[in-house]
Motif scaffolding. Sequence first.
Motif, PDB file in Angstrom:
ATOM      1  N   ALA A 115      -6.137  -1.549 -11.469  1.00 16.46           N
ATOM      2  CA  ALA A 115      -6.843  -1.163 -12.697  1.00 16.46           C
ATOM      3  C   ALA A 115      -8.343  -0.983 -12.461  1.00 16.46           C
ATOM      4  CB  ALA A 115      -6.579  -2.166 -13.816  1.00 16.46           C
ATOM      5  N   LEU A 116      -8.702  -0.388 -11.324  1.00 13.52           N
ATOM      6  CA  LEU A 116     -10.110  -0.079 -11.040  1.00 13.52           C
ATOM      7  C   LEU A 116     -10.472   1.234 -11.710  1.00 13.52           C
ATOM      8  CD1 LEU A 116     -10.443  -0.892  -7.240  1.00 13.52           C
ATOM      9  CD2 LEU A 116     -11.299  -2.223  -9.145  1.00 13.52           C
ATOM     10  N   THR A 117     -11.627   1.255 -12.344  1.00 13.18           N
ATOM     11  CA  THR A 117     -12.090   2.464 -13.005  1.00 13.18           C
ATOM     12  C   THR A 117     -13.247   3.091 -12.227  1.00 13.18           C
ATOM     13  OG1 THR A 117     -13.762   1.340 -14.335  1.00 13.18           O
ATOM     14  CG2 THR A 117     -11.522   1.444 -15.250  1.00 13.18           C
ATOM     15  N   ASN A 118     -13.613   4.277 -12.627  1.00 12.24           N
ATOM     16  CA  ASN A 118     -14.769   4.922 -12.009  1.00 12.24           C
ATOM     17  C   ASN A 118     -16.029   4.091 -12.243  1.00 12.24           C
ATOM     18  OD1 ASN A 118     -14.386   5.815 -14.800  1.00 12.24           O
ATOM     19  ND2 ASN A 118     -16.112   7.201 -14.451  1.00 12.24           N
ATOM     20  N   HIS A 119     -16.092   3.377 -13.357  1.00  9.96           N
ATOM     21  CA  HIS A 119     -17.242   2.514 -13.626  1.00  9.96           C
ATOM     22  C   HIS A 119     -17.293   1.345 -12.641  1.00  9.96           C
ATOM     23  CE1 HIS A 119     -18.169   4.773 -17.195  1.00  9.96           C
ATOM     24  NE2 HIS A 119     -16.936   4.598 -17.639  1.00  9.96           N
ATOM     25  N   ASP A 120     -16.112   0.829 -12.266  1.00  7.98           N
ATOM     26  CA  ASP A 120     -16.061  -0.238 -11.269  1.00  7.98           C
ATOM     27  C   ASP A 120     -16.590   0.257  -9.925  1.00  7.98           C
ATOM     28  OD1 ASP A 120     -14.872  -2.114 -13.027  1.00  7.98           O
ATOM     29  OD2 ASP A 120     -12.874  -1.313 -12.578  1.00  7.98           O
ATOM     30  N   VAL A 121     -16.217   1.488  -9.565  1.00  5.88           N
ATOM     31  CA  VAL A 121     -16.675   2.073  -8.304  1.00  5.88           C
ATOM     32  C   VAL A 121     -18.185   2.262  -8.342  1.00  5.88           C
ATOM     33  CG1 VAL A 121     -16.520   4.076  -6.764  1.00  5.88           C
ATOM     34  CG2 VAL A 121     -14.453   3.204  -7.875  1.00  5.88           C
ATOM     35  N   GLU A 122     -18.696   2.823  -9.433  1.00  4.31           N
ATOM     36  CA  GLU A 122     -20.139   3.036  -9.575  1.00  4.31           C
ATOM     37  C   GLU A 122     -20.899   1.720  -9.513  1.00  4.31           C
ATOM     38  OE1 GLU A 122     -20.441   5.126 -13.276  1.00  4.31           O
ATOM     39  OE2 GLU A 122     -19.435   6.895 -12.469  1.00  4.31           O
ATOM     40  N   ASP A 123     -20.381   0.701 -10.190  1.00  7.25           N
ATOM     41  CA  ASP A 123     -21.036  -0.605 -10.195  1.00  7.25           C
ATOM     42  C   ASP A 123     -21.071  -1.208  -8.793  1.00  7.25           C
ATOM     43  OD1 ASP A 123     -22.239  -2.869 -11.573  1.00  7.25           O
ATOM     44  OD2 ASP A 123     -20.332  -3.908 -11.221  1.00  7.25           O
ATOM     45  N   ALA A 124     -19.960  -1.092  -8.072  1.00 13.16           N
ATOM     46  CA  ALA A 124     -19.904  -1.639  -6.708  1.00 13.16           C
ATOM     47  C   ALA A 124     -20.892  -0.918  -5.798  1.00 13.16           C
ATOM     48  CB  ALA A 124     -18.482  -1.529  -6.156  1.00 13.16           C
ATOM     49  N   ARG A 143     -18.105   1.088   1.504  1.00 11.79           N
ATOM     50  CA  ARG A 143     -16.750   1.281   2.033  1.00 11.79           C
ATOM     51  C   ARG A 143     -15.739   0.924   0.951  1.00 11.79           C
ATOM     52  NH1 ARG A 143     -16.919  -0.882   8.197  1.00 11.79           N
ATOM     53  NH2 ARG A 143     -18.857   0.162   8.712  1.00 11.79           N
ATOM     54  N   PRO A 144     -14.572   1.559   0.990  1.00 10.17           N
ATOM     55  CA  PRO A 144     -13.562   1.246  -0.028  1.00 10.17           C
ATOM     56  C   PRO A 144     -13.239  -0.244  -0.109  1.00 10.17           C
ATOM     57  CG  PRO A 144     -12.941   3.245   1.107  1.00 10.17           C
ATOM     58  CD  PRO A 144     -14.140   2.684   1.831  1.00 10.17           C
ATOM     59  N   ARG A 145     -13.102  -0.918   1.031  1.00 13.67           N
ATOM     60  CA  ARG A 145     -12.747  -2.344   0.973  1.00 13.67           C
ATOM     61  C   ARG A 145     -13.817  -3.162   0.257  1.00 13.67           C
ATOM     62  NH1 ARG A 145     -13.102  -3.963   7.248  1.00 13.67           N
ATOM     63  NH2 ARG A 145     -13.962  -1.924   7.507  1.00 13.67           N
ATOM     64  N   GLU A 146     -15.078  -2.722   0.339  1.00 13.84           N
ATOM     65  CA  GLU A 146     -16.151  -3.418  -0.363  1.00 13.84           C
ATOM     66  C   GLU A 146     -16.049  -3.216  -1.876  1.00 13.84           C
ATOM     67  OE1 GLU A 146     -19.485  -1.690   1.645  1.00 13.84           O
ATOM     68  OE2 GLU A 146     -19.341  -3.077   3.326  1.00 13.84           O
ATOM     69  N   ILE A 147     -15.549  -2.057  -2.264  1.00 10.62           N
ATOM     70  CA  ILE A 147     -15.335  -1.790  -3.693  1.00 10.62           C
ATOM     71  C   ILE A 147     -14.224  -2.697  -4.213  1.00 10.62           C
ATOM     72  CG2 ILE A 147     -14.570  -0.087  -5.390  1.00 10.62           C
ATOM     73  CD1 ILE A 147     -15.980   2.023  -3.553  1.00 10.62           C
ATOM     74  N   TYR A 148     -13.123  -2.745  -3.480  1.00  9.49           N
ATOM     75  CA  TYR A 148     -12.022  -3.633  -3.883  1.00  9.49           C
ATOM     76  C   TYR A 148     -12.498  -5.083  -3.924  1.00  9.49           C
ATOM     77  CZ  TYR A 148      -8.833   0.281  -3.064  1.00  9.49           C
ATOM     78  OH  TYR A 148      -8.196   1.481  -3.112  1.00  9.49           O
ATOM     79  N   ALA A 149     -13.216  -5.501  -2.894  1.00 11.94           N
ATOM     80  CA  ALA A 149     -13.687  -6.885  -2.816  1.00 11.94           C
ATOM     81  C   ALA A 149     -14.595  -7.232  -3.990  1.00 11.94           C
ATOM     82  CB  ALA A 149     -14.412  -7.121  -1.494  1.00 11.94           C
ATOM     83  N   SER A 150     -15.376  -6.273  -4.446  1.00 11.86           N
ATOM     84  CA  SER A 150     -16.271  -6.543  -5.576  1.00 11.86           C
ATOM     85  C   SER A 150     -15.497  -6.880  -6.839  1.00 11.86           C
ATOM     86  CB  SER A 150     -17.200  -5.352  -5.829  1.00 11.86           C
ATOM     87  OG  SER A 150     -16.511  -4.288  -6.460  1.00 11.86           O
ATOM     88  N   LYS A 151     -14.259  -6.461  -6.905  1.00  6.00           N
ATOM     89  CA  LYS A 151     -13.397  -6.776  -8.050  1.00  6.00           C
ATOM     90  C   LYS A 151     -12.352  -7.825  -7.711  1.00  6.00           C
ATOM     91  CE  LYS A 151     -13.863  -5.118 -11.470  1.00  6.00           C
ATOM     92  NZ  LYS A 151     -14.733  -5.576 -12.554  1.00  6.00           N
ATOM     93  N   GLY A 152     -12.437  -8.375  -6.490  1.00  5.60           N
ATOM     94  CA  GLY A 152     -11.524  -9.441  -6.095  1.00  5.60           C
ATOM     95  C   GLY A 152     -10.106  -8.983  -5.841  1.00  5.60           C
ATOM     96  N   CYS A 153      -9.960  -7.766  -5.313  1.00  2.99           N
ATOM     97  CA  CYS A 153      -8.615  -7.257  -5.041  1.00  2.99           C
ATOM     98  C   CYS A 153      -8.598  -6.490  -3.721  1.00  2.99           C
ATOM     99  CB  CYS A 153      -8.147  -6.365  -6.184  1.00  2.99           C
ATOM    100  SG  CYS A 153      -9.225  -4.946  -6.521  1.00  2.99           S
ATOM    101  N   LYS A 154      -7.435  -5.966  -3.368  1.00  2.00           N
ATOM    102  CA  LYS A 154      -7.259  -5.158  -2.159  1.00  2.00           C
ATOM    103  C   LYS A 154      -6.431  -3.935  -2.511  1.00  2.00           C
ATOM    104  CE  LYS A 154      -7.222  -9.013   1.074  1.00  2.00           C
ATOM    105  NZ  LYS A 154      -6.453  -9.708   2.112  1.00  2.00           N
ATOM    106  N   ALA A 155      -6.498  -2.904  -1.661  1.00  2.00           N
ATOM    107  CA  ALA A 155      -5.647  -1.735  -1.854  1.00  2.00           C
ATOM    108  C   ALA A 155      -4.189  -2.180  -1.764  1.00  2.00           C
ATOM    109  CB  ALA A 155      -5.946  -0.671  -0.810  1.00  2.00           C
ATOM    110  N   GLN A 156      -3.362  -1.676  -2.656  1.00  2.00           N
ATOM    111  CA  GLN A 156      -1.945  -2.044  -2.671  1.00  2.00           C
ATOM    112  C   GLN A 156      -1.102  -0.930  -2.051  1.00  2.00           C
ATOM    113  OE1 GLN A 156      -0.922  -5.182  -3.764  1.00  2.00           O
ATOM    114  NE2 GLN A 156      -3.131  -5.515  -3.821  1.00  2.00           N
TER     115      GLN A 156
END
Length: 75
Positions: free
Chosen positions: A8-17, A24-37
Amino acid sequence: MIVCSCNALTNHDVEDAVRKGASRPREIYASKGCKAQCGNCVPGMVCALKSLLQARKTQQTYAAAPEALRAMASA
């Protein structure tokens, strides 16, 4: 807009990260406490990340332009 439906990552989550320093993508996921599934979102995430990083670089270049012009004028 939802970028990653698994997490449930949004474009706003990506922008915020990215604003907080993610490059890097993994840093975006980590900023929300998750990983690519499933991984289906990774290409879109990379595209958004590249666009955001390029926009940030462009803004930094334009922000530095007046200072560079003043330096050239005083030389």
